[in-house]
Structure formats: structure tokens, C-alpha cells
Enzyme design. Structure first.
Site, PDB file in Angstrom:
ATOM      1  N   GLY A 101       0.785  -1.228   0.000  1.00 40.38           N
ATOM      2  CA  GLY A 101       0.000   0.000   0.000  1.00 40.38           C
ATOM      3  C   GLY A 101       0.812   1.271   0.000  1.00 40.38           C
ATOM      4  O   GLY A 101       0.262   2.360  -0.169  1.00 40.38           O
ATOM      5  N   ARG A 129       2.296 -10.409  -7.115  1.00 39.73           N
ATOM      6  CA  ARG A 129       2.474  -9.283  -8.024  1.00 39.73           C
ATOM      7  C   ARG A 129       1.597  -8.147  -7.504  1.00 39.73           C
ATOM      8  O   ARG A 129       0.767  -8.347  -6.610  1.00 39.73           O
ATOM      9  CB  ARG A 129       2.091  -9.681  -9.440  1.00 39.73           C
ATOM     10  CG  ARG A 129       2.988 -10.789 -10.011  1.00 39.73           C
ATOM     11  CD  ARG A 129       2.780 -10.960 -11.492  1.00 39.73           C
ATOM     12  NE  ARG A 129       3.529 -12.083 -12.023  1.00 39.73           N
ATOM     13  CZ  ARG A 129       4.814 -12.042 -12.353  1.00 39.73           C
ATOM     14  NH1 ARG A 129       5.509 -10.915 -12.204  1.00 39.73           N
ATOM     15  NH2 ARG A 129       5.424 -13.105 -12.839  1.00 39.73           N
ATOM     16  N   ILE A 131      -1.194  -5.572  -6.689  1.00 35.85           N
ATOM     17  CA  ILE A 131      -2.651  -5.578  -6.755  1.00 35.85           C
ATOM     18  C   ILE A 131      -3.136  -4.159  -7.005  1.00 35.85           C
ATOM     19  O   ILE A 131      -3.798  -3.869  -7.992  1.00 35.85           O
ATOM     20  CB  ILE A 131      -3.263  -6.150  -5.462  1.00 35.85           C
ATOM     21  CG1 ILE A 131      -2.827  -7.600  -5.257  1.00 35.85           C
ATOM     22  CG2 ILE A 131      -4.790  -6.057  -5.517  1.00 35.85           C
ATOM     23  CD1 ILE A 131      -3.303  -8.201  -3.959  1.00 35.85           C
ATOM     24  N   THR A 132      -2.784  -3.239  -6.102  1.00 37.63           N
ATOM     25  CA  THR A 132      -3.197  -1.841  -6.268  1.00 37.63           C
ATOM     26  C   THR A 132      -1.997  -0.900  -6.325  1.00 37.63           C
ATOM     27  O   THR A 132      -2.185   0.311  -6.393  1.00 37.63           O
ATOM     28  CB  THR A 132      -4.110  -1.414  -5.101  1.00 37.63           C
ATOM     29  OG1 THR A 132      -3.400  -1.575  -3.857  1.00 37.63           O
ATOM     30  CG2 THR A 132      -5.370  -2.267  -5.051  1.00 37.63           C
ATOM     31  N   THR A 137       6.473  -7.367  -4.894  1.00 36.92           N
ATOM     32  CA  THR A 137       7.818  -7.908  -4.696  1.00 36.92           C
ATOM     33  C   THR A 137       8.215  -8.848  -5.830  1.00 36.92           C
ATOM     34  O   THR A 137       9.357  -8.834  -6.300  1.00 36.92           O
ATOM     35  CB  THR A 137       7.898  -8.644  -3.343  1.00 36.92           C
ATOM     36  OG1 THR A 137       7.667  -7.691  -2.292  1.00 36.92           O
ATOM     37  CG2 THR A 137       9.253  -9.280  -3.143  1.00 36.92           C
ATOM     38  N   ASP A 190      -9.191  -4.379  -1.821  1.00 35.74           N
ATOM     39  CA  ASP A 190      -8.412  -5.356  -1.078  1.00 35.74           C
ATOM     40  C   ASP A 190      -8.982  -5.409   0.338  1.00 35.74           C
ATOM     41  O   ASP A 190      -8.420  -4.849   1.274  1.00 35.74           O
ATOM     42  CB  ASP A 190      -6.935  -4.952  -1.067  1.00 35.74           C
ATOM     43  CG  ASP A 190      -6.019  -6.091  -0.619  1.00 35.74           C
ATOM     44  OD1 ASP A 190      -6.524  -7.212  -0.443  1.00 35.74           O
ATOM     45  OD2 ASP A 190      -4.808  -5.858  -0.464  1.00 35.74           O
TER      46      ASP A 190
END
Length: 435
Positions: A101, A129, A131-132, A137, A190
Site C-alpha cells: 500500500g 504481483r 494488486i493496487t 515484490t 483489497d
């Protein structure tokens, strides 16, 4: 589907009946509680492909309006684990995981893992991978080495190198999570309960028994205040106690990007530079060594309260870089890669300070949006390099940040976002004079 059928010339198509778990699905949308059997059937049907993306999105969004109870969350986690493979190592497995985040956060694990592995603790990190965010990483590590392997390969590689940084989505570990993440990425949500379920299901599937969770807290982060962070930490710890996982949760500073880079290639460069030099941007080093130190303490390698200093010593000594070279090599990358070997996008724009003053804030949301507009994470060469941090003193014309993109259109959109959001605020030293 046609590809799966191969040489088939014709096929008969029939409407599919409602999934066996559809009644449970409807009750979940209404906010009613489900039992262990309900979640087992529901997750099994999702993995079997009996729910479409709209239905899965509804399941995810329902968690924002009707939060799962502690019992339900435990049922969901177990169901997610039981529908996939479990990788066993025959010894304690450690890990560190951030809820993310905050832009620039993906590179932290590239420093934490080799620090921990260099002391012999087993830390086969399976990462997601983005998401937002502009980089996950796995996206960042993929700049340096391959991240897609089978469960059998990961087992053997981890025991050889003691540490890995791979993508969990290529494995059949908690496969429902891969479905959920794909839909979350599409709809940009999420939910906290699903986040906890996703993280812990993947960790249990990798037989992780000792885990450090990082919750960044700050403006523009997933969690913006300590009250909400404490609630999320409590959720993690409650599930850990149910699942037999020894856990520590760290609330970390998240008011601005971590380090000086955002985007896979830029972050890979910064992590590699930090490991090679044994030092780097203060915020990045502090965070990486703090989290690595907590893992070392869980492993009994350092006494409680002394893990941070040991982690810093490992980084400074070059032991972490030596271990990182081993990890890159076992993951079929080039261990001799240098930061300058990593290609960056060719189109660039540098934002300059319009006045003398002090950097008072850097907007996480603006930086994330602009980096994604520039092309990250799909275009690994795109992103943003910061030249300043909060508290820096600058003069008019000094560079504040540089945007990297592969096309003029993407660059233009990223610049528009940076300027519209006033991403980097420079305040004058004198705010007001009397008289």
C-alpha cells in the site's frame, strides 16, 4: 476453452446449473454467517471455475459491508489452503510479509530475505504481483531473476540457498487466492479480511510457522491511522494463534514512499545498490533491518531487542549481498548484474522545485497513480525516482522527482497526475511575518 479442446472440430454447449455452494454464496452476500463446510464448498467451487468474475467480485465486496467473524475467517483460510498443495521442508520456515500500500515498498523484501538467509534460517518467500500498487515484490525480483517455478523446484532451491523470492501465483498453493487477487486487481479493492486470508493461506501452504507482518501506517497507505492498524494487527494475531503460527506484527512509517524509487526496475536497482554498498537511503535501511531483525529474533539468532543491530551488521558486512547473489543464481538470474545494467524507460520528465523551501510532504496516492500511469508494473522499466524526501531543504530549480515512461502519452499522463495532485509540496521557511 478451444485451446484446451485441441484438435476438436465441434462441441456441444449446455447451460451450467448453479454451483452446489450457491446457497452459501447468497447467504454470505446477505451478511449471514457460514460454517466450515460452507466455506469448503464455496472455495472449492471457485477454484473449479464455477463462479464468474462478477460473482467473485460480489463475494469480495461483501466483506467490506459484512465483515467476516474470526471463526469465519479461520474457516476461509483453511478452505483456501486445503484446495491446493502444501510444500513441506522438514524444518522451521520463516517469512516476512508486508500488506503493502506504500509506493516503493516492494524492494524491502529483497534486502530482508538475504539478511535472514545469511544466518541459516530458511526463508522461501512467495510473493505476489502488484494488486493496487506500482510494483509487487515478485514484479521487482523478476527484473533480476526468474520468479516462476514449480513447488518441487522451490523446495529444492530453497534448501540450497536458504532463501528465495518467487511468485506464489505460479504454484498450486491456495489457488483460490490467485483467483481472488486477479479480481481484486480488476476492481481495485483489497478487503482487510480477504487480505489476512490471502496472506496467511499462502504462508501456511509454504509451511511457514514463524512470521513477521509489516503494516505500513500513514497518509495514502492502505491503513491511515494507528487505530485501524491495531485492529488489523489483532486480526492477524488472532488467526495466527488459531493456526499455530508464531507471529509478530510491526506497524511501520508509511507517510511517504519507501526509499527513493517506485516501479520494478527502479526498485530493483535501489535494492541492489543498497546490498552492494551495505548502506542506502535511511528509511529503506531502517525498515529492512528492523523487519529482518524481528525475524532473526523469532529464529533465536538474536536476543529480543537485538535483532535490528545484528541485521544492520549483516548488511554492512557484505554477507547479505553475498547471499543475494546466491539467491539470484539459484533463481536462474545473473549474480554479477550491476545496478547500471538494469534498463529504464527512455522517456523522462523531471519535476523541479518552483521555490526555495523545505519538502513538507510527498503524496503516496499521487506517486502511485503517476507511476502506474507511466506504465508500472506491467512495464517494468517505468516508474518514478525521487530526488528528495520529507524534510529536505531545496532551492528553486532543484530536481524533486523524475518520471520514466516508454511512450510520450504515458509520460504526459503521469506528469498531469503529479501536477494535479501537487505530489511534492515545498513550503517556504518563513510562513508569516509580524508586523
Amino acid at each position: 476453452m478451444l485451446k484446451k479442446l485441441g484438435d476438436c472440430k465441434a462441441a456441444e454447449v449446455y447451460p451450467v446449473d448453479l454451483p452446489p455452494s450457491f446457497d452459501a454464496f447468497k447467504r454470505r452476500l446477505e451478511g449471514k454467517r457460514l460454517d466450515a463446510g460452507d466455506y469448503k464448498r464455496l472455495v472449492g467451487d471457485i477454484v473449479a471455475g464455477l463462479y464468474d468474475e462478477a460473482q467473485i467480485a460480489a463475494f469480495l465486496v461483501s466483506q467490506l459491508h459484512h465483515r467476516l467473524s474470526d471463526e469465519e475467517l479461520g474457516y476461509l483460510i483453511r478452505a483456501m489452503v486445503d484446495t491446493g498443495e502444501i510444500v513441506s521442508f522438514g524444518e522451521p520456515v520463516y517469512d516476512e510479509h508486508s500488506i503493502g500500500g506504500v509506493p516503493g515498498n516492494s524492494k524491502v523484501a529483497l534486502i530482508v530475505v538475504p539478511i535472514v538467509a545469511s544466518k541459516g534460517l530458511l526463508i522461501p518467500k512467495t510473493s505476489s504481483r502488484a494488486i493496487t500498487s506500482p510494483a509487487g515484490t515478485a514484479d521487482t525480483m523478476e527484473v533480476l531473476a526468474r520468479v516462476t517455478f514449480s513447488a518441487e523446484e522451490i523446495h529444492d532451491m530453497a534448501l540450497r540457498a536458504r532463501g528465495l523470492i518467487v511468485w506464489g501465483g505460479a504454484l498450486n498453493l491456495a489457488p483460490a487466492d490467485d483467483v481472488f487477487v486477479r479480481v481484486e486487481r480488476r476492481i481495485g479493492v483489497d478487503p482487510p479480511t480477504q487480505m489476512v486470508a490471502s496472506i496467511l493461506a499462502k504462508k501456511l501452504a509454504m509451511s511457514v510457522s514463524r512470521l513477521v507482518i509489516d503494516i505500513p501506517v500513514g497518509r495514502g497507505a492502505k491503513v491511515e491511522n494507528e487505530k485501524d492498524a491495531a485492529m488489523l494487527a489483532s486480526m492477524f494475531l488472532s488467526q495466527a494463534s488459531r493456526l499455530g503460527v508464531t507471529m509478530r506484527v510491526a506497524l511501520t512509517f508509511g507517510n511517504e514512499p519507501i526509499g527513493l524509487s517506485v516501479g520494478p526496475a527502479l526498485e530493483a536497482r535501489e535494492a541492489l545498490e543498497t546490498l552492494m554498498k551495505g548502506d542506502g537511503p535511511l528509511g529503506l535501511v531502517e525498515k529492512a533491518c528492523s523487519l529482518a531483525g524481528l525475524v532473526l529474533e523469532l529464529g533465536g539468532v538474536a536476543p529480543r531487542g537485538r535483532g535490528y543491530s545484528l541485521a544492520c551488521e549483516i548488511l554492512r558486512s557484505g554477507m547479505a549481498y553475498k547471499k543475494f547473489r546466491e539467491i539470484i543464481e539459484v533463481q536462474e538470474g545473473d549474480p554479477d548484474v550491476k545496478p547500471e545494467d538494469i534498463r529504464l524507460a527512455p522517456k523522462r520528465f523531471t519535476l523541479e522545485a518552483r521555490r526555495d523551501g523545505i519538502v513538507s510532504s510527498i503524496d503516496n496516492v499521487a506517486i502511485s497513480l503517476a507511476a502506474k500511469a507511466a506504465g508500472a508494473p506491467d512495464d517494468k522499466t517505468a516508474g518514478i525516482k525521487l530526488h528528495v524526501k520529507t524534510g529536505y531543504r531545496v532551492k528553486k530549480g532543484d530536481p524533486l522527482l523524475t518520471i520514466y515512461a516508454s511512450s510520450d502519452a504515458r509520460l504526459h499522463e503521469a506528469v498531469r497526475i503529479i501536477e494535479e495532485y501537487n505530489a511534492v509540496v515545498v513550503e517556504g521557511v518563513i510562513v508569516k511575518l509580524f508586523p
